[in-house]
Design an enzyme around this catalytic site. Structure first.
Site, short mmCIF file in Angstrom:
data_model
loop_
_atom_site.label_atom_id
_atom_site.label_comp_id
_atom_site.label_asym_id
_atom_site.label_seq_id
_atom_site.Cartn_x
_atom_site.Cartn_y
_atom_site.Cartn_z
CE LYS A 40 38.24 44.53 84.77
NZ LYS A 40 38.18 45.10 83.40
NE ARG A 78 44.68 43.38 83.92
CZ ARG A 78 43.86 44.31 84.40
NH1 ARG A 78 43.47 44.26 85.65
NH2 ARG A 78 43.42 45.27 83.64
NE ARG A 81 38.20 53.55 82.02
CZ ARG A 81 38.50 52.25 82.13
NH1 ARG A 81 37.76 51.47 82.90
NH2 ARG A 81 39.53 51.75 81.51
NE ARG A 123 37.96 63.11 79.59
CZ ARG A 123 36.81 62.65 79.09
NH1 ARG A 123 36.76 61.47 78.53
NH2 ARG A 123 35.71 63.38 79.13
NE ARG A 156 44.11 49.37 79.40
CZ ARG A 156 43.20 50.34 79.47
NH1 ARG A 156 43.36 51.45 78.75
NH2 ARG A 156 42.15 50.21 80.24
P1 ADP Z 1 40.82 48.21 83.22
O1 ADP Z 1 39.86 48.75 84.24
O2 ADP Z 1 40.80 49.02 81.95
O3 ADP Z 1 40.67 46.75 83.01
P2 ADP Z 1 42.83 48.35 85.33
O4 ADP Z 1 42.56 49.63 86.03
O5 ADP Z 1 42.32 47.11 85.95
O6 ADP Z 1 42.30 48.46 83.82
O7 ADP Z 1 44.39 48.18 85.10
C1 ADP Z 1 45.17 49.23 84.57
C2 ADP Z 1 46.60 48.73 84.37
O8 ADP Z 1 47.16 48.35 85.63
C3 ADP Z 1 46.74 47.48 83.49
O9 ADP Z 1 46.82 47.81 82.11
C4 ADP Z 1 48.06 46.89 84.03
O10 ADP Z 1 49.18 47.60 83.52
C5 ADP Z 1 47.96 47.19 85.53
N1 ADP Z 1 47.32 46.09 86.26
C6 ADP Z 1 46.15 46.13 86.96
N2 ADP Z 1 45.87 44.95 87.53
C7 ADP Z 1 46.88 44.11 87.19
C8 ADP Z 1 47.17 42.74 87.44
N3 ADP Z 1 46.33 41.98 88.17
N4 ADP Z 1 48.31 42.21 86.92
C9 ADP Z 1 49.15 42.96 86.18
N5 ADP Z 1 48.94 44.25 85.88
C10 ADP Z 1 47.81 44.84 86.38
P1 ADP Z 2 36.41 48.28 83.68
O1 ADP Z 2 36.55 48.50 85.17
O2 ADP Z 2 35.99 46.87 83.34
O3 ADP Z 2 37.63 48.69 82.92
P2 ADP Z 2 34.47 50.49 83.83
O4 ADP Z 2 33.51 50.03 84.86
O5 ADP Z 2 35.44 51.54 84.20
O6 ADP Z 2 35.22 49.20 83.17
O7 ADP Z 2 33.60 50.97 82.57
C1 ADP Z 2 34.23 51.53 81.41
C2 ADP Z 2 33.41 52.73 80.92
O8 ADP Z 2 32.18 52.26 80.38
C3 ADP Z 2 33.05 53.73 82.00
O9 ADP Z 2 33.10 55.02 81.45
C4 ADP Z 2 31.62 53.34 82.39
O10 ADP Z 2 30.87 54.47 82.84
C5 ADP Z 2 31.07 52.78 81.09
N1 ADP Z 2 30.13 51.66 81.28
C6 ADP Z 2 30.17 50.70 82.23
N2 ADP Z 2 29.16 49.81 82.08
C7 ADP Z 2 28.47 50.22 80.98
C8 ADP Z 2 27.31 49.71 80.29
N3 ADP Z 2 26.67 48.61 80.68
N4 ADP Z 2 26.88 50.39 79.19
C9 ADP Z 2 27.53 51.51 78.78
N5 ADP Z 2 28.62 52.03 79.37
C10 ADP Z 2 29.09 51.40 80.47
#
Ligand code: ADP
Ligand code: ADP
Ligand code: ZN
Length: 216
Positions: A13, A88, A127, A160, A172
């Site tokens: 995302k 979410r 990541r 990280r 998660r």
């Molecule tokens: P990811 O990119 O791995 O999907 P996020 O960065 O979006 O994770 O979210 C990290 C953490 O922040 C989640 O595990 C949750 O604890 C909190 N969080 C983020 N967005 C929301 C939301 N819309 N509602 C509730 N908790 C959230």
């Molecule tokens: P989200 O915001 O949904 O949690 P991220 O955009 O942070 O996900 O992506 C998670 C990890 O996977 C990052 O380290 C990113 O560089 C990598 N990544 C994202 N898209 C791809 C893809 N299409 N193929 C391989 N790795 C990817």
């Protein structure tokens, strides 16, 4: 262009949101980033959210809804925005719907990124991001062109996330399947949902999303 990106943790995302920001000049509203900033700044919200986030659970709807509502009032959201990681829960989706109608805004699209569970584990565990501009990287799949130097801003400090470990990812993922995946049915029924195969190359996935946005 007003859109939501939905997908499990690690689906891509944030990566796709940044590409959309570059092309469409609309802001990325990542509730995860906003919450991490609140934690880093030690605000009241940050204090409430920290332990919940570290454990991989969802922060309460009230807190997140308030953050988003405030952010949507800023001038840069007038012409559009990308919601990344919000809503979410169904309650958040209902709250968003109320906020948008109060603010006279309309959602254009909800884009789902579909990624295999095994790939999520790999993506999350490798990541890291630039500590200065937030550009996302991966140990295997997306390394900076020059080792140790951010492509976007030239910075050489990376970070990280403490919650990007296999244990927390399990929690998660559980939260995603229990609380967030019902949104797919909700937005499908509203006629707003488009699903994209998130398993390919980052650029190819962006092209699929862009085609959807062009037809919105
Ligand atoms: P990811 O990119 O791995 O999907 P996020 O960065 O979006 O994770 O979210 C990290 C953490 O922040 C989640 O595990 C949750 O604890 C909190 N969080 C983020 N967005 C929301 C939301 N819309 N509602 C509730 N908790 C959230
Ligand atoms: P989200 O915001 O949904 O949690 P991220 O955009 O942070 O996900 O992506 C998670 C990890 O996977 C990052 O380290 C990113 O560089 C990598 N990544 C994202 N898209 C791809 C893809 N299409 N193929 C391989 N790795 C990817
Ligand atoms: Zn950078």
């Amino acid at each position: 262009m007003k859109l939501i990106l939905v997908g499990p943790p690690g689906a891509g995302k944030g990566t796709q949101a940044k590409l959309i920001v570059d092309k469409y000049s609309i802001p990325q509203l990542s509730t995860g980033d906003m919450l991490r900033e609140a934690v880093a700044n030690g605000t009241d919200v940050g204090k409430k959210a920290k332990a919940v986030m570290d454990a991989g659970n969802l922060v309460s709807d009230d807190i997140v809804n308030a953050i988003v509502s405030e952010r949507l009032d800023q001038a840069d959201c007038k012409n559009g925005f990308i919601l990344d990681g919000f809503p979410r829960t169904l309650e958040q989706a209902e709250a968003l719907s109320g906020m948008l109608s109060d603010k006279d805004m309309r959602l254009d699209k909800v884009v789902e990124l579909k990624v295999n569970d095994e790939a999520l584990v790999e993506r999350v565990s490798g990541r890291y991001t630039c500590g200065n501009c937030g550009e996302g990287y991966h140990d295997t799949f997306k390394q900076p062109a020059k080792e140790g130097i951010c492509d976007r801003c030239g910075n050489s400090q990376f970070k990280r996330r403490p919650d990007d470990n296999a244990d927390t990812l399990r929690t998660r993922l559980m939260a995603y399947y229990k609380e967030t995946s019902p949104l797919l049915g909700y937005y499908f029924a509203k006629g707003d949902l488009k699903s994209v195969d998130g398993m390919g190359d980052i650029g190819d996935i962006f092209n699929s999303i862009d085609n959807i946005l062009k037809s919105a």
